[in-house]
Design an enzyme around this catalytic site. Structure first.
Site, PDB file in Angstrom:
ATOM      1  N   ARG A 180       0.817  -1.216   0.000  1.00 30.35           N
ATOM      2  CA  ARG A 180       0.000   0.000   0.000  1.00 30.35           C
ATOM      3  C   ARG A 180       0.850   1.264   0.000  1.00 30.35           C
ATOM      4  NH1 ARG A 180      -5.228   0.251   3.742  1.00 30.35           N
ATOM      5  NH2 ARG A 180      -5.217   2.277   2.699  1.00 30.35           N
ATOM      6  N   LYS A 181       2.163   1.114  -0.005  1.00 31.42           N
ATOM      7  CA  LYS A 181       3.053   2.264  -0.053  1.00 31.42           C
ATOM      8  C   LYS A 181       3.441   2.574  -1.496  1.00 31.42           C
ATOM      9  CE  LYS A 181       2.928   2.113   4.428  1.00 31.42           C
ATOM     10  NZ  LYS A 181       2.091   0.922   4.668  1.00 31.42           N
ATOM     11  N   LEU A 182       3.945   3.793  -1.732  1.00 26.13           N
ATOM     12  CA  LEU A 182       4.281   4.174  -3.108  1.00 26.13           C
ATOM     13  C   LEU A 182       5.440   3.357  -3.660  1.00 26.13           C
ATOM     14  CD1 LEU A 182       2.518   6.628  -2.163  1.00 26.13           C
ATOM     15  CD2 LEU A 182       3.853   8.013  -3.743  1.00 26.13           C
TER      16      LEU A 182
END
Length: 378
Positions: A180-182
């Site tokens: 869910r992180k960039l």
């Protein structure tokens, strides 16, 4: 769901990079990890990067690095994923929950000062959802109080504060590469520091306390008899993960720019929806919009959980806002000592996270905001 809340930006380049790592025969921690550490540290303005198995293990190592233990108190936001508080308990210390700012969801000098005691040894401040906290103010205050400041930058790769990347100038910062992180490596994390001695110890702590890394032993032409200098952990990243991370790091600037454009469009669309306040940049920095969250104010006539259900019924995957750790069963034992946290409890009750990712279309945004507009009147 037709519109997921998040999709990681993964493609053929990541697949080829992972395959190259497998074909190289070096799949554990090795040269790709070392390169990823250097390039990530450079990207966030730190001198040293130490790759680890997750941001949670990175926070744990930060506590060990600062020599936090039983009898110590560490101030943390309750308004954060539970791993932030858990890292304090891993070393036998006591988490003390501070309230947060309503606009940013972050702790401030004032909210930390309100719960600081003579037993306070450190603060873990979170750049919540990629929104930077006021690093200049909180670093200055921590120095004045004589306590360590750990920056939980799990969501903040690509965010800035005072014109610098989040992480620049941090004593110690921990980062996440969860999907869910960039920037994602599947699972994985990083600890960044400027102090070279701290970097050396962090590398030892992540690898069983050995005085020489496995990579260095394998590279040596002579037998190496390693020593184990302290009780430590197996918190290593693999070269397969690092290979993916290097490709992801090259995408970061473009992803931040795209997400900021989508966030700006959300705010424009939501401007005339009564009772909705959307997350925005603080005056001192810019967020990467890892999450786009909204707060439902009293004039919004539908409850948060009903909004989530209505969105789901139309194929939109949204999420409740950030959790409040002090309300979870795992921290029920601290309930008698937890002071009032009115902003935390308001935000965790009345906020939600809307879909935001590279595949989100304007039509998707129009649908989502249209549903919210319908629900605004109850």
């Amino acid at each position: 769901m037709k519109i997921p809340v998040m999709i990681p930006m993964l493609g053929e380049e990541e697949a080829l990079a992972a395959a190259d790592a497998v074909r190289s025969g070096w799949v554990a921690q090795g040269p790709r990890v070392a390169r990823f550490e250097r390039e990530f540290a450079d990207r966030v303005g730190a001198r040293h990067g130490v790759a680890v198995s997750s941001c949670t293990t990175g926070l744990h190592l930060a506590m060990v690095l600062l020599d936090i233990g039983p009898g110590d108190e560490v101030i943390v936001p309750s308004f954060s994923f539970i791993a932030t508080a858990n890292a304090v308990r891993y070393v036998g210390a006591t988490p003390v929950f501070a309230d947060v700012d309503l606009a940013t969801g972050n702790v401030t000098v004032e909210t930390v000062e309100a719960v600081r005691t003579p037993n306070t040894r450190a603060i873990i401040a979170v750049h919540q959802g990629g929104v930077p906290f006021d690093v200049a103010a909180l670093r200055k205050a921590a120095d004045g109080w004589g306590v360590g400041l750990v920056e939980d930058a799990a969501c903040a790769a690509g965010s800035t504060a005072y014109g610098q990347p989040v992480g620049a100038g941090a004593r110690v910062a921990a980062w996440s590469f969860h999907p869910r992180k960039l920037v994602t490596t599947g699972e994985g994390g990083m600890v960044t520091v400027d102090d070279p001695e701290a970097a050396v110890r962090l590398r030892r702590l992540r690898e069983h306390g050995m005085n020489v890394s496995a990579a260095d032993r394998h590279a040596s032409a002579q037998p190496v008899l390693e020593a184990y200098l302290e009780t430590a952990y197996n918190y290593r990243m693999t070269d397969i993960q690092a290979a993916i991370g290097l490709v992801q790091l090259g995408r970061l600037a473009g992803l931040v720019a795209q997400r900021r454009e989508l966030a700006a469009r959300y705010r424009d669309l939501l401007a005339d929806v009564p009772g909705v306040t959307a997350v925005r940049d603080p005056a001192y920095g810019q967020g990467n919009f890892q999450s786009f969250w909204i707060r439902l104010d009293p004039e919004f006539r539908t409850g948060r959980d009903e909004v989530l259900a209505a969105l789901a019924a139309r194929g939109v995957s949204a999420r409740r806002g950030i959790m409040a750790a002090h309300l979870e069963p795992a921290y029920a034992d601290l309930a008698p000592t937890v002071g009032p946290l009115p902003v935390t409890e308001r935000l965790t009750r009345d906020s939600l996270i809307l879909p935001l990712h590279h595949a989100l279309t304007e039509a998707d945004q129009d649908l989502i905001v249209g549903i919210l507009r319908e629900l605004a009147g109850g």
